[in-house]
Design an enzyme around this catalytic site. Sequence first.
Site, PDB file in Angstrom:
ATOM      1  N   GLU A 279      93.179 131.168  64.573  1.00 38.94           N
ATOM      2  CA  GLU A 279      92.187 130.478  63.735  1.00 38.94           C
ATOM      3  C   GLU A 279      90.802 130.804  64.274  1.00 38.94           C
ATOM      4  OE1 GLU A 279      90.756 126.208  61.784  1.00 38.94           O
ATOM      5  OE2 GLU A 279      92.061 126.152  63.537  1.00 38.94           O
TER       6      GLU A 279
ATOM      7  N   ASP B 296      81.425 128.352  58.398  1.00 39.47           N
ATOM      8  CA  ASP B 296      80.047 127.986  58.037  1.00 39.47           C
ATOM      9  C   ASP B 296      79.603 128.815  56.826  1.00 39.47           C
ATOM     10  OD1 ASP B 296      79.823 126.204  60.201  1.00 39.47           O
ATOM     11  OD2 ASP B 296      79.428 127.870  61.559  1.00 39.47           O
TER      12      ASP B 296
ATOM     13  N   LYS C  98      71.817 130.798  52.911  1.00 37.40           N
ATOM     14  CA  LYS C  98      70.656 131.668  52.613  1.00 37.40           C
ATOM     15  C   LYS C  98      71.085 133.136  52.571  1.00 37.40           C
ATOM     16  CE  LYS C  98      67.048 128.722  54.306  1.00 37.40           C
ATOM     17  NZ  LYS C  98      66.410 128.246  55.506  1.00 37.40           N
TER      18      LYS C  98
ATOM     19  N   ASP D 280      85.380 124.341  51.414  1.00 35.31           N
ATOM     20  CA  ASP D 280      84.877 123.394  50.404  1.00 35.31           C
ATOM     21  C   ASP D 280      83.686 124.002  49.669  1.00 35.31           C
ATOM     22  OD1 ASP D 280      83.528 123.203  53.029  1.00 35.31           O
ATOM     23  OD2 ASP D 280      82.145 121.951  51.881  1.00 35.31           O
TER      24      ASP D 280
ATOM     25  N   THR E 277      92.715 120.546  58.178  1.00 39.41           N
ATOM     26  CA  THR E 277      91.746 120.658  59.270  1.00 39.41           C
ATOM     27  C   THR E 277      90.866 119.397  59.262  1.00 39.41           C
ATOM     28  OG1 THR E 277      89.856 121.613  58.110  1.00 39.41           O
ATOM     29  CG2 THR E 277      91.637 123.123  58.667  1.00 39.41           C
ATOM     30  N   GLU E 278      90.018 119.282  60.281  1.00 42.58           N
ATOM     31  CA  GLU E 278      89.092 118.129  60.311  1.00 42.58           C
ATOM     32  C   GLU E 278      88.189 118.118  59.075  1.00 42.58           C
ATOM     33  OE1 GLU E 278      89.565 119.594  63.390  1.00 42.58           O
ATOM     34  OE2 GLU E 278      90.024 117.888  64.691  1.00 42.58           O
ATOM     35  N   TYR E 279      87.586 119.289  58.793  1.00 44.11           N
ATOM     36  CA  TYR E 279      86.661 119.361  57.659  1.00 44.11           C
ATOM     37  C   TYR E 279      87.383 119.102  56.344  1.00 44.11           C
ATOM     38  CZ  TYR E 279      82.417 120.821  60.026  1.00 44.11           C
ATOM     39  OH  TYR E 279      81.280 120.841  60.789  1.00 44.11           O
ATOM     40  N   GLU E 280      88.593 119.594  56.247  1.00 46.99           N
ATOM     41  CA  GLU E 280      89.364 119.420  55.013  1.00 46.99           C
ATOM     42  C   GLU E 280      89.638 117.937  54.753  1.00 46.99           C
ATOM     43  OE1 GLU E 280      92.836 121.794  55.128  1.00 46.99           O
ATOM     44  OE2 GLU E 280      93.376 121.404  53.045  1.00 46.99           O
TER      45      GLU E 280
END
Length: 243
Positions: A44, A128, A132, A164, A205-208
């Site tokens: 990962e 991430d 930009k 996301d 995952t945490e973000y998910e």
Amino acid sequence: MRLRGRKGIREAIERQRDLIVLEPAIYKGKWAEVFGNDNPIHVELGMGKGRFISEMSKLNPHINFIGVDMYDELIRRASEKVRIAHGIEESETDVSLENIRLALFNIERIEEVFDANELQRIYLNFSDPWPKKKHARRRLTHAGFVNKYKEVLNGKGQIHFKTDSRSLFEFSLNSFSDLGLRMRNISLDLHGGFEEGFNPDHVMTEYETKFAGRGMNIFRCEVVIGEEALAEHLDSLQGEQQS
Ligand SMILES: C[S@@+](CC[C@H](N)C(=O)[O-])C[C@H]1O[C@@H](n2cnc3c(N)ncnc32)[C@H](O)[C@@H]1O
């Protein structure tokens, strides 16, 4: 909660040399020796606090996992998660964490850490987005990175990507497509859509957890890289078309 300064964090990761690899380039071409077996290696890239990699390693003992991040504190936090998932105290060293390692390095250097054909799967989870345009080259699905991944993946090699960020997903699909890569299982709403589309054993995952919990769409796709993986995929498509 115990607070740690930068020195404390370093000490905590230095103590866990059984799990944490601080100079991963030493093991280029030798990761099978690190694990002591020839099981496939799944990595990962950008694991953050390590929820996904720790659970995956517990659920899949016959796959070797490497979680990568470039920040000491995230490596330390991930090490806690791994130890909890595997039921091992932090004070215990030289324990048999047979199928997982955490590696501290910048993904830009991936070709210095893994040899050609050394990996079977790369997970890119909630990378991430670098919104930009001038930062496009930093996106982990930019052609500059994907070409490096192609080198280190083996004949069964795949990239599994979820995010996301709609704009990162669009950018990534274009990037994979421009490189002539085959994509499959594309989902614009991993947690919703058709009932059969979501696998209840799917590891989050945490973000998910955070974003799906807010009702945001999760985008996902798999990129088939290795020749063997591609042949298998095409065979399975033919089978589906004939049935
Ligand atoms: C948005 S977080 C996602 C964390 C985790 N995968 C998740 O889904 O919860 C992105 C992670 O990638 C790491 N990262 C970003 N660029 C990196 C790079 N070039 N090398 C190593 N790690 C990187 C960051 O430190 C961060 O932990």
